[in-house]
Scaffold this motif. Structure first.
Motif, PDB file in Angstrom:
ATOM      1  N   ASN A   1       0.819  -1.214   0.000  1.00 49.60           N
ATOM      2  CA  ASN A   1       0.000   0.000   0.000  1.00 49.60           C
ATOM      3  C   ASN A   1       0.856   1.269   0.000  1.00 49.60           C
ATOM      4  O   ASN A   1       0.533   2.251  -0.663  1.00 49.60           O
ATOM      5  CB  ASN A   1      -0.911   0.020   1.229  1.00 49.60           C
TER       6      ASN A   1
ATOM      7  N   ASN B   1      -3.531   6.513  -0.603  1.00 47.74           N
ATOM      8  CA  ASN B   1      -3.027   5.666   0.488  1.00 47.74           C
ATOM      9  C   ASN B   1      -2.291   6.478   1.566  1.00 47.74           C
ATOM     10  O   ASN B   1      -1.086   6.333   1.773  1.00 47.74           O
ATOM     11  CB  ASN B   1      -2.118   4.561  -0.058  1.00 47.74           C
TER      12      ASN B   1
ATOM     13  N   PHE C   1      -8.070   5.210  -1.572  1.00 47.71           N
ATOM     14  CA  PHE C   1      -7.289   3.959  -1.649  1.00 47.71           C
ATOM     15  C   PHE C   1      -7.040   3.555  -3.098  1.00 47.71           C
ATOM     16  O   PHE C   1      -7.894   3.722  -3.971  1.00 47.71           O
ATOM     17  CB  PHE C   1      -8.027   2.820  -0.941  1.00 47.71           C
TER      18      PHE C   1
END
Length: 420
Positions: free
Chosen positions: A188, A203, A218
């Protein structure tokens, strides 16, 4: 030395141990995880951040302590587990919004950009921290003070959140399944550091990636579009002072050129990269293109060995500086801080093979060798043991004698290095 500085000092050997493990893992996989100049620059910026932190505690922690004492709506107990758990969750939530604003508001990006400047992605990148984040970052945590999160709890959960984020800065750990869906993970965070269109400004979570899923920021790492690291306005320099100042400077220049007062203000509040039409027309900048190669001017092996040895000495001195922070006088701390930052800046210039760097480094070495020997004093030490003074003189005197053997800077390499 306060609790936060003490824990970071003790954690530092663990950081370097993990960096060593990462290097070994990369070597076994036949990958190049590190570049010497880049790693020194990143760690050096972390050192400067810690140095600045010694002087900024009154702002970053003092304001919080005052607010929790005078403005708190609740008196939360510091010995209850639910207070600690809730405080960690709330801190991570506040961090998410600070981090998100740090990418969307230019004056906040001017501080945060330091963490993103490296074109490599490894554990040394985690240590690459800003020296100016204390100017506005504290505002985002005041809700915790108003809710009554005790000062001691706030300091410890802030440290937990910071330390957690160290391990996610690596390319040596792949996808982690369900973990990636809940927590900030290497996968991530690799996406977060990328400049590819797919990943830009996504993120932001510190410990939890759930915040990004809740608030629409995200993105999942895609093997078909590998992350390319750095910033869209590459730093291309190993100068730690310029690394901290570049966005402030460029924004101030654009504000000076802007004709309307409204635009002069908006330059600081708009997202990074925004420019008024009149400024963009008169002072155009090239469109961004994903770079094909990293900034890594060649450095002869002798120069690199020398720089690494001097860098290690400066790291040792920084440990001493942090240790004396609670007892030494302000003038002594300021003088020591200036010496350390100047030393790191000169080493950066050596890595760029600047023509003036050898002279500046020679002056630094001679001063470091002679002043303790002749005065019997060192920063924070009024009466230096004669053996220590002699040892300092020997180490830095020999370094000064070795300096001419490194050879002269190359004009071609100097021209290829970034100009400030």
């Amino acid at each position: 030395m306060n609790t936060q500085e003490l824990i970071i000092t003790w954690a530092t050997p663990v950081f370097f141990l993990l960096i060593g493990i990462e290097l070994l893992a990369a070597k076994l996989r036949d990958r190049r995880a590190y570049a010497g100049s880049d790693a020194m620059n990143s760690i050096g910026l972390g050192v400067i951040s810690q140095i600045v932190g010694v002087f900024s505690k009154l702002l970053t922690l003092g304001i919080y302590a005052w607010c929790v004492e005078h403005l708190a709506l609740f008196a939360l107990p510091a010995d209850s587990w639910w207070v600690w758990a809730g405080a960690l969750l709330l801190y991570d939530f506040c961090y998410y919004w600070l981090h998100r604003c740090g990418h969307r508001v230019n004056i906040l990006w001017a501080a945060h950009v330091v963490h993103h400047q490296s074109e490599h992605y490894n554990l040394s990148t985690a240590l690459r921290q800003t020296g100016s984040g204390m100017l506005l970052g504290w505002l985002f945590y005041l809700p915790m003070a108003v809710l009554g999160v005790p000062f001691k709890v706030f300091v410890i959960v802030a440290l937990i959140d910071l330390l957690y984020q160290f391990w996610v800065h690596t390319e040596q750990i792949g996808r982690l399944g369900w973990f990636d869906r809940v927590f900030c993970s290497p996968s991530n965070h690799r996406a977060h550091h990328a400049v590819n269109d797919r990943y830009l400004d996504r993120n932001y979570g510190g410990i939890l990636i759930v915040w990004d899923r809740l608030f629409g920021s995200f993105v999942e790492e895609d093997d078909n579009d590998p992350p390319v690291y750095g910033t869209r306005s590459p730093l291309r320099s190993w100068n730690p002072l310029w690394a901290n100042a570049e966005v402030y400077w460029h924004t101030a220049v654009d504000a000076w050129h802007a004709r309307r007062w409204r635009d002069k203000l908006l330059l600081w509040l708009k997202p990074p990269g925004w420019r008024p039409d009149d400024v963009a027309a008169r002072y155009p900048k090239p469109a961004f293109a994903v770079p094909n190669e990293r900034f890594d001017p060649p450095v002869p092996k002798a120069w690199m060995i020398y720089a690494l040895l001097q860098f290690a000495l400066l790291l040792g001195m920084t440990t001493q500086f942090l240790g004396m922070a609670g007892t030494a006088s302000l003038p002594a701390l300021l003088a020591y801080a200036f010496y350390l930052v100047a030393g790191l800046s000169v080493l950066g210039a050596l890595m760029e093979r600047r023509r003036w760097a050898l002279w500046a480094e020679g002056a630094r070495l001679l001063a470091t060798a002679l002043v303790p020997l002749l005065s019997g004093r060192w920063f924070g030490v009024a009466h230096l043991d004669g053996r220590f003074a002699l040892a300092i003189a020997a180490v830095f005197g020999l370094s000064a004698l070795a300096l001419p053997w490194l050879g002269k800077p190359s004009a071609a390499v100097g021209a290829a290095s970034a100009a400030n």
